[in-house]
Design an enzyme around this catalytic site. Structure first.
Site, PDB file in Angstrom:
ATOM      1  N   LYS A  69       3.269 -15.494   2.923  1.00 61.68           N
ATOM      2  CA  LYS A  69       3.092 -16.066   1.584  1.00 61.68           C
ATOM      3  C   LYS A  69       4.484 -16.551   1.035  1.00 61.68           C
ATOM      4  O   LYS A  69       5.052 -16.289   0.149  1.00 61.68           O
ATOM      5  CB  LYS A  69       2.464 -15.371   0.490  1.00 61.68           C
ATOM      6  CG  LYS A  69       1.983 -15.817  -0.671  1.00 61.68           C
ATOM      7  CD  LYS A  69       0.928 -16.934  -0.578  1.00 61.68           C
ATOM      8  CE  LYS A  69       0.784 -17.572  -1.996  1.00 61.68           C
ATOM      9  NZ  LYS A  69      -0.028 -18.912  -2.030  1.00 61.68           N
ATOM     10  N   ASP A 102      -3.316 -18.011   1.828  1.00 57.47           N
ATOM     11  CA  ASP A 102      -4.507 -18.746   1.157  1.00 57.47           C
ATOM     12  C   ASP A 102      -5.190 -19.516   2.294  1.00 57.47           C
ATOM     13  O   ASP A 102      -6.171 -19.742   2.292  1.00 57.47           O
ATOM     14  CB  ASP A 102      -3.986 -19.106  -0.209  1.00 57.47           C
ATOM     15  CG  ASP A 102      -2.983 -19.851  -0.079  1.00 57.47           C
ATOM     16  OD1 ASP A 102      -1.900 -19.781   0.956  1.00 57.47           O
ATOM     17  OD2 ASP A 102      -2.321 -20.628  -1.111  1.00 57.47           O
ATOM     18  N   TYR A 149       0.919  -1.119   0.203  1.00 56.68           N
ATOM     19  CA  TYR A 149       0.027  -0.078  -0.230  1.00 56.68           C
ATOM     20  C   TYR A 149       0.860   1.263  -0.035  1.00 56.68           C
ATOM     21  O   TYR A 149       0.434   2.257  -0.330  1.00 56.68           O
ATOM     22  CB  TYR A 149      -0.925   0.062   1.244  1.00 56.68           C
ATOM     23  CG  TYR A 149      -2.005  -0.830   1.139  1.00 56.68           C
ATOM     24  CD1 TYR A 149      -2.294  -1.657   0.018  1.00 56.68           C
ATOM     25  CD2 TYR A 149      -2.876  -0.988   2.252  1.00 56.68           C
ATOM     26  CE1 TYR A 149      -3.241  -2.760   0.092  1.00 56.68           C
ATOM     27  CE2 TYR A 149      -4.022  -1.956   2.184  1.00 56.68           C
ATOM     28  CZ  TYR A 149      -4.087  -2.775   1.025  1.00 56.68           C
ATOM     29  OH  TYR A 149      -5.081  -3.908   1.161  1.00 56.68           O
ATOM     30  N   ASP A 191      -5.634  -6.477   5.848  1.00 58.08           N
ATOM     31  CA  ASP A 191      -6.767  -5.774   5.436  1.00 58.08           C
ATOM     32  C   ASP A 191      -7.916  -6.744   5.366  1.00 58.08           C
ATOM     33  O   ASP A 191      -9.044  -6.783   5.503  1.00 58.08           O
ATOM     34  CB  ASP A 191      -6.324  -4.881   4.279  1.00 58.08           C
ATOM     35  CG  ASP A 191      -7.411  -3.963   3.835  1.00 58.08           C
ATOM     36  OD1 ASP A 191      -8.549  -3.660   4.391  1.00 58.08           O
ATOM     37  OD2 ASP A 191      -7.132  -3.243   2.874  1.00 58.08           O
ATOM     38  N   ASP A 208     -11.419  -8.099   7.472  1.00 58.21           N
ATOM     39  CA  ASP A 208     -12.713  -8.103   7.150  1.00 58.21           C
ATOM     40  C   ASP A 208     -13.390  -9.307   7.119  1.00 58.21           C
ATOM     41  O   ASP A 208     -14.786  -9.471   7.522  1.00 58.21           O
ATOM     42  CB  ASP A 208     -12.679  -7.339   5.766  1.00 58.21           C
ATOM     43  CG  ASP A 208     -12.814  -5.947   5.820  1.00 58.21           C
ATOM     44  OD1 ASP A 208     -12.682  -5.345   6.822  1.00 58.21           O
ATOM     45  OD2 ASP A 208     -13.478  -5.244   4.661  1.00 58.21           O
TER      46      ASP A 208
END
Ligand code: NAD
Length: 357
Positions: free
Chosen positions: A192, A224, A141, A248, A252
């Site tokens: 990852k 994942d 980001y 992020d 959620d």
């Protein structure tokens, strides 16, 4: 000592829900000796409306001088056409980076009274109480270079950079281990590392920091798989620590396990534990001004503030117990309402919490 709190309601339902949280703090002040001074300032669209900037100079000054910041939410369709730099979300990113808030704590706690608000089976989610620690100021980001460019062959391409330095990983890892020590001493680091070098370094540093916390059981999971496990068996997790973008998304997802984003608070901390506290939801323009938004996430954000920054644990407990009691009494805003419970508006819910304190 009197604590100073910068109160930034922001936009949309931000104004309505923050008013209820302020009411709760006023009650703590008048009834339980909580020494607090609150001052309000505009941010986001409200900042643009008053000072033509989503993070006005005076708001930033107030936030820097305060012991903690309480934020509502920012954003609204009327600001969507503004240039990127003037959009409400810039105010949020700006204050996070100006205050050095790198550690984002997002609890997902399912109140037993709301087990049927979740879309998952009760046996999968009942008793859920997990904390996601998301790195907030690094990775893709913020990484540079970034942009959209045209290649020599005329094809346009967009690009971002996923990058973490060792000190950045180290401080978020430390923050997560500290939180794990205050909970059940179980930490899962999500990355990852099978594909990304940035994750390889992340994992190496987390393992190294873990040596300072031998009592914490550390595990690792690919992002994942973590997404899958969160809906398959979320109760296997206690504290999870992860990168800005992974966090992020996963936070959620975790929030929806509990049924309503109107119930969940969050904290963003700097290296000294000073923090900004806010509900995880946005400004909900679809219900703004109707007096029906759920104020509990914001009220619970005050409880987190008392716990993690102001060290007023007994008052934090008092708020959380009051929220649990109003749920026991059957009070529900529309987002968590089910057959047989009492539907109330924002203000009535705030009043019920104050009465239950
Ligand atoms: P949102 O969280 O505002 O709303 C999503 C849905 O949840 C809506 O149907 C809304 O009515 C409902 N909802 C949210 N909070 C609720 C509450 N307290 N009580 C009852 N229902 C609630 O997300 P969105 O619609 O994607 O975004 C709306 C605006 O908010 C956008 O401008 C977005 O950029 C902004 N936003 C801000 C933040 C923030 O300030 N931290 C976070 C997310 C989105």
């Amino acid at each position: 000592m009197t604590k100073k709190i910068a109160v930034l309601p922001g936009d949309g339902i931000g104004q309505e829900i923050v008013a209820e949280a302020v009411k709760v703090m006023e009650a703590l002040k008048s009834r339980f000796g909580f020494r607090v001074e609150m001052e309000q300032a505009p941010i986001g669209g409200a900042g643009y409306d008053t000072a033509r900037h989503p993070l006005p100079e005076s708001t930033l000054r107030l936030a820097k001088a305060a012991d903690a910041v309480l934020l509502g939410a920012v954003g609204g369709p009327q600001y969507d056409a503004l240039p990127r730099e003037q959009r409400p979300e810039r105010g949020l990113l700006g204050i996070r980076s100006e205050l050095g808030l790198f550690s984002n704590l997002r609890p997902a706690l399912l109140y037993p009274q709301l087990v049927h608000a979740s879309t998952l089976k009760p046996e999968v989610v009942s008793g859920l109480d997990l904390m996601i620690v998301r790195e907030l100021t690094g990775s893709v980001y913020f990484g540079k270079p970034r942009g959209i460019r045209t290649r020599e062959d005329g094809v346009r391409e967009g690009f971002n950079t996923m990058i973490y330095s060792e000190p950045e990983v180290e401080r978020i890892a430390r923050s997560a281990f500290e939180i794990a020590m205050k909970r059940n001493r179980k930490l899962c680091s999500v990355d990852k590392a099978n594909v990304l070098e940035v994750s390889e370094l992340w994992r190496e540093v987390v393992i190294r920091v873990g040596k300072d916390y031998p009592k914490v059981e550390l595990s690792h999971m690919y992002v994942d798989n973590a997404a899958m496990q969160l809906v398959r068996a979320p109760k296997q997790f206690d504290v999870m620590v992860t990168d800005n973008m992974f966090g992020d998304i996963l936070s959620d997802q975790a929030s929806m396990l509990t049924g309503s984003i109107g119930m969940l608070p969050s904290a963003s901390l700097d290296k000294n534990g000073k923090g900004m506290y806010e509900p995880i939801h946005g400004s909900a323009p679809d219900i703004a001004g109707k007096g029906i938004a759920n104020p509990l996430a914001t009220i619970l954000s005050v409880a987190m503030m008392l716990r993690y920054t102001l060290n007023e644990i007994a008052l934090a407990d008092r708020i959380e117990q009051a929220v649990s009691r109003v749920l026991d009494q059957g009070y529900r805003t529309g987002d968590i309402w089910t057959e047989g419970t009492k539907k109330v508006g924002t203000k009535e819910m705030g009043d019920a919490v104050v009465a239950a304190l």
